[in-house]
Design a protein around this motif. Structure first.
Motif, PDB file in Angstrom:
ATOM      1  N   PHE A 290       0.744  -0.965   0.061  1.00 40.00           N
ATOM      2  CA  PHE A 290       0.148   0.074   0.130  1.00 40.00           C
ATOM      3  C   PHE A 290       0.756   1.245  -0.037  1.00 40.00           C
ATOM      4  N   ASP A 291       0.629   2.385  -0.997  1.00 39.60           N
ATOM      5  CA  ASP A 291       1.091   3.494  -0.917  1.00 39.60           C
ATOM      6  C   ASP A 291       2.820   3.250  -0.908  1.00 39.60           C
ATOM      7  N   GLY A 292       3.395   2.495  -1.488  1.00 42.01           N
ATOM      8  CA  GLY A 292       4.967   2.236  -1.803  1.00 42.01           C
ATOM      9  C   GLY A 292       5.513   1.665  -0.490  1.00 42.01           C
ATOM     10  N   GLN A 293       4.670   1.044   0.436  1.00 40.98           N
ATOM     11  CA  GLN A 293       5.271   0.252   1.304  1.00 40.98           C
ATOM     12  C   GLN A 293       4.633  -1.262   1.307  1.00 40.98           C
ATOM     13  N   GLN A 294       5.461  -2.424   1.712  1.00 43.75           N
ATOM     14  CA  GLN A 294       5.343  -3.738   1.798  1.00 43.75           C
ATOM     15  C   GLN A 294       5.250  -4.224   2.915  1.00 43.75           C
ATOM     16  N   VAL A 295       4.604  -5.335   3.272  1.00 48.27           N
ATOM     17  CA  VAL A 295       4.759  -6.106   4.463  1.00 48.27           C
ATOM     18  C   VAL A 295       4.567  -7.612   4.366  1.00 48.27           C
ATOM     19  N   GLY A 296       5.216  -8.499   4.960  1.00 50.98           N
ATOM     20  CA  GLY A 296       5.201  -9.700   5.015  1.00 50.98           C
ATOM     21  C   GLY A 296       5.952 -10.550   5.948  1.00 50.98           C
ATOM     22  N   ALA A 297       7.082 -11.214   5.708  1.00 51.87           N
ATOM     23  CA  ALA A 297       7.721 -11.921   6.825  1.00 51.87           C
ATOM     24  C   ALA A 297       9.113 -12.479   6.156  1.00 51.87           C
ATOM     25  N   ALA A 298      10.179 -12.421   7.253  1.00 50.31           N
ATOM     26  CA  ALA A 298      11.389 -12.980   6.753  1.00 50.31           C
ATOM     27  C   ALA A 298      11.836 -14.049   7.898  1.00 50.31           C
ATOM     28  N   ASP A 299      12.529 -15.040   7.275  1.00 50.50           N
ATOM     29  CA  ASP A 299      13.126 -15.994   8.369  1.00 50.50           C
ATOM     30  C   ASP A 299      14.462 -15.653   8.466  1.00 50.50           C
ATOM     31  N   VAL A 300      14.359 -15.242  10.038  1.00 53.91           N
ATOM     32  CA  VAL A 300      15.650 -14.847  10.572  1.00 53.91           C
ATOM     33  C   VAL A 300      16.060 -16.056  11.619  1.00 53.91           C
ATOM     34  N   ASN A 301      17.356 -16.537  11.383  1.00 55.96           N
ATOM     35  CA  ASN A 301      17.688 -17.505  12.573  1.00 55.96           C
ATOM     36  C   ASN A 301      16.719 -18.505  12.839  1.00 55.96           C
ATOM     37  N   GLY A 302      16.058 -19.139  11.783  1.00 52.24           N
ATOM     38  CA  GLY A 302      15.135 -20.195  11.783  1.00 52.24           C
ATOM     39  C   GLY A 302      13.736 -19.706  12.448  1.00 52.24           C
ATOM     40  N   ARG A 303      13.418 -18.304  12.622  1.00 54.97           N
ATOM     41  CA  ARG A 303      12.025 -18.008  12.750  1.00 54.97           C
ATOM     42  C   ARG A 303      11.609 -16.842  12.077  1.00 54.97           C
ATOM     43  N   GLU A 304      10.294 -17.037  11.771  1.00 56.46           N
ATOM     44  CA  GLU A 304       9.521 -16.015  10.978  1.00 56.46           C
ATOM     45  C   GLU A 304       9.391 -14.718  11.732  1.00 56.46           C
ATOM     46  N   HIS A 305       9.726 -13.656  11.189  1.00 57.07           N
ATOM     47  CA  HIS A 305       9.828 -12.197  11.545  1.00 57.07           C
ATOM     48  C   HIS A 305       8.678 -11.373  10.850  1.00 57.07           C
ATOM     49  N   ALA A 306       7.929 -10.681  11.238  1.00 57.61           N
ATOM     50  CA  ALA A 306       6.870  -9.692  10.608  1.00 57.61           C
ATOM     51  C   ALA A 306       7.859  -8.721  10.062  1.00 57.61           C
ATOM     52  N   SER A 307       7.457  -8.158   8.923  1.00 62.24           N
ATOM     53  CA  SER A 307       8.379  -7.415   8.051  1.00 62.24           C
ATOM     54  C   SER A 307       7.740  -6.152   7.356  1.00 62.24           C
ATOM     55  N   LEU A 308       8.611  -5.121   7.284  1.00 62.52           N
ATOM     56  CA  LEU A 308       7.939  -4.058   6.605  1.00 62.52           C
ATOM     57  C   LEU A 308       9.104  -3.380   5.652  1.00 62.52           C
ATOM     58  N   TRP A 309       8.885  -3.371   4.507  1.00 58.56           N
ATOM     59  CA  TRP A 309       9.579  -2.607   3.444  1.00 58.56           C
ATOM     60  C   TRP A 309       9.173  -1.391   2.906  1.00 58.56           C
TER      61      TRP A 309
END
Length: 216
Positions: A123-142
């Motif tokens: 939305f409006d130039g930003q994106q959300v999702g998740a990234a696997d960091v050290n084996g755990r899913e982390h909510a993410s914003l770009w």
């Protein structure tokens, strides 16, 4: 999706069964719509032995193949304002992905240090999702680049947990991100992040306030 001749076809309705539009592109073995916004639909189509992130504008003939060059699998999950969000296989792992209507516009949002990642909403130039960091899913914003990645999981200070972000909206002042967190052995917990809107005046792909002050 609708089952047609034993195969799933991407489908569009406008409130009635009679309004059904078959979006399955010519040459596709199967397809599905995973998101829609502003007269556009996104999802995947299985063409040439590859799941291809896909974009439609209301008809099968409008299909656009978003699959990045060299990727053996990709999916588009969300759309807004001329951008599409999802993920694409890069080597052995999925990478969070952003498109602006064509395969050539693909942007790899995968953050450094993550194993895999994906985007669910835009939305409006930003994106959300998740990234696997050290084996755990982390909510993410770009904010349109891999370097702009913000680990939203860090702002849910719970020990043995994972989180993901599913949707995003902004009122022009704050960005609101909705998702969920999960503790081992417990049910999901609905989560909402409220983030000051990103301003990048120096053009380095990072939010100016976050660089100096962190997320408020």
């Amino acid at each position: 999706r609708a089952l047609v001749g034993g195969l799933f076809h991407a489908s569009l309705w406008s409130g009635t069964a009679a309004s059904w539009v078959d979006l399955n592109p010519i040459g596709s073995m199967s397809s599905g719509v995973l998101g829609a916004s502003g007269g556009h639909q996104v999802g995947q189509a299985f063409v040439g032995g590859v799941d291809r992130a896909s974009l439609w504008s209301g008809t099968a003939a409008s299909w656009v193949d978003l699959n990045p060059a060299g990727s053996m699998s990709s999916f588009a999950l969300g759309a807004s304002g001329g951008q599409q969000a999802g993920f694409a296989a890069v080597g052995a792992f999925y990478h969070a992905s952003l498109w602006s209507g064509t395969a050539a516009s693909w942007v790899d949002l995968h953050p450094a240090g993550a194993t895999s990642s994906d985007t669910h909403g835009v939305f409006d130039g930003q994106q959300v999702g998740a990234a696997d960091v050290n084996g755990r899913e982390h909510a993410s914003l770009w904010s349109g680049t891999a370097a702009s990645w913000v680990d939203l999981h860090a702002f849910w200070p719970v020990g043995d947990s994972i989180s993901t972000a599913e949707s995003i909206w902004s009122d022009g002042i704050f960005t609101y991100v909705a998702g969920y967190g999960l503790l081992a052995g417990e049910d999901r917990q609905a989560l909402l992040w409220k983030v000051e809107l990103c301003v990048d005046q120096d053009g380095d792909g990072l939010c100016d306030d976050w660089e100096t002050n962190g997320i408020p």
